[in-house]
Design an enzyme around this catalytic site. Sequence first.
Site, PDB file in Angstrom:
ATOM      1  N   ARG A   1      21.473  10.780  30.917  1.00  0.00           N
ATOM      2  CA  ARG A   1      21.695  12.609  31.168  1.00  0.00           C
ATOM      3  C   ARG A   1      20.689  13.011  29.407  1.00  0.00           C
ATOM      4  O   ARG A   1      20.482  12.583  28.521  1.00  0.00           O
ATOM      5  CB  ARG A   1      23.523  12.363  30.511  1.00  0.00           C
ATOM      6  CG  ARG A   1      24.200  11.731  29.667  1.00  0.00           C
ATOM      7  CD  ARG A   1      25.546  11.585  29.182  1.00  0.00           C
ATOM      8  NE  ARG A   1      26.151  10.944  28.483  1.00  0.00           N
ATOM      9  CZ  ARG A   1      25.739   9.893  27.839  1.00  0.00           C
ATOM     10  NH1 ARG A   1      25.793   9.065  29.517  1.00  0.00           N
ATOM     11  NH2 ARG A   1      26.609   8.676  27.242  1.00  0.00           N
TER      12      ARG A   1
ATOM     13  N   HIS B   1      27.999   0.340  37.300  1.00  0.00           N
ATOM     14  CA  HIS B   1      28.297   2.320  36.968  1.00  0.00           C
ATOM     15  C   HIS B   1      26.135   2.093  36.561  1.00  0.00           C
ATOM     16  O   HIS B   1      26.152   1.347  35.607  1.00  0.00           O
ATOM     17  CB  HIS B   1      29.103   2.156  36.177  1.00  0.00           C
ATOM     18  CG  HIS B   1      28.902   3.542  34.790  1.00  0.00           C
ATOM     19  ND1 HIS B   1      27.753   3.567  33.940  1.00  0.00           N
ATOM     20  CD2 HIS B   1      29.062   4.674  35.813  1.00  0.00           C
ATOM     21  CE1 HIS B   1      28.640   4.063  33.335  1.00  0.00           C
ATOM     22  NE2 HIS B   1      28.077   5.229  34.631  1.00  0.00           N
TER      23      HIS B   1
END
Length: 322
Positions: free
Chosen positions: A125, A121
């Site tokens: 951001r 993963h």
Amino acid sequence: MNPGESISTSLVKNYLLDLQDQICLELENEDSKAVFFEDAWSRDTCEEGHDGPALGGGGRTRVLNGGAVFEQAGVNFSHVTGVSLPPSATAARPELSGRSFEALGVSLVIHPENPHVPTSHANVRFFIAEKDGEAPVWWFGGGYDLTPYYPLEADIVSWHQAAYAACEPFGDEVYSRFKEWCDRYFYLRHRKEARGVGGLFFDDLNEWGFTRSFEFLKAVGDSYLDAYLPIVRRRKALPWTQQQRQFQLYRRGRYVEFNLVYDRGTLFGLQSGGRTESILMSLPPLVSWRYNWQPEPGSDEARLYEFLEPRDWLSLENPDRG
């Protein structure tokens, strides 16, 4: 923020779009069979109280299914705006209440078919919250982590070496700080068990100023495939059994539990009225749960649990290469 330094959401957006393109291209090349299909979406602003907080924006969700290597891979770009923040964002930071927000990022999860290849993963951001008459509040966040089923020390060491190399230009303590944060964050408290073998996790990063914080975000994003693809190439051709496949599906259940109970991005997306299909693209296509199942002592399956205790992976001089 450093004096005279400006914040540029457009620079961040352009980088994230390019990063999504690059990751998808390299994953397609590695798989050699399947390709990503794109679902471009937009969200019209809705009335407060009708369908969650008023939300605008959109994104590009890309999903690869049924590949030769990757059973499912999702690489999502989103850029959303809203007039108020959801509870998941203001619970720990009540000073953000009443601010409009803008959030953009790239998030990806890769679920290989071969149980010898770990799930992985990554997320990078940027977030900014504004209110008339007050200075904007902004930060960067993200990282990456590895979730093996039949782990080998050499794979985990090389993963952490890539993470260390990404952090090193920003200070001697940066890797250890964000490695420890990752160990704390990707932990299933109800199981008293780590999700995997860690990596990097950081959030609320703004103390370095916009420019340097953005450079760090890019270093993390750009290093993800350098960390992951060598492991895929070493393990993707290994033979596997149905017993190993069933254990992989069982352990994927832990992944689902974390994402639905603890993951900040999932909670933020659902509470802010985001697009459900894109938010839940991280979930594996197949998964299983078994009531109170325990691995046979001394088995390869039991060996995984020895790896879930956080440790200093970079201190291993001669890791077992399998």
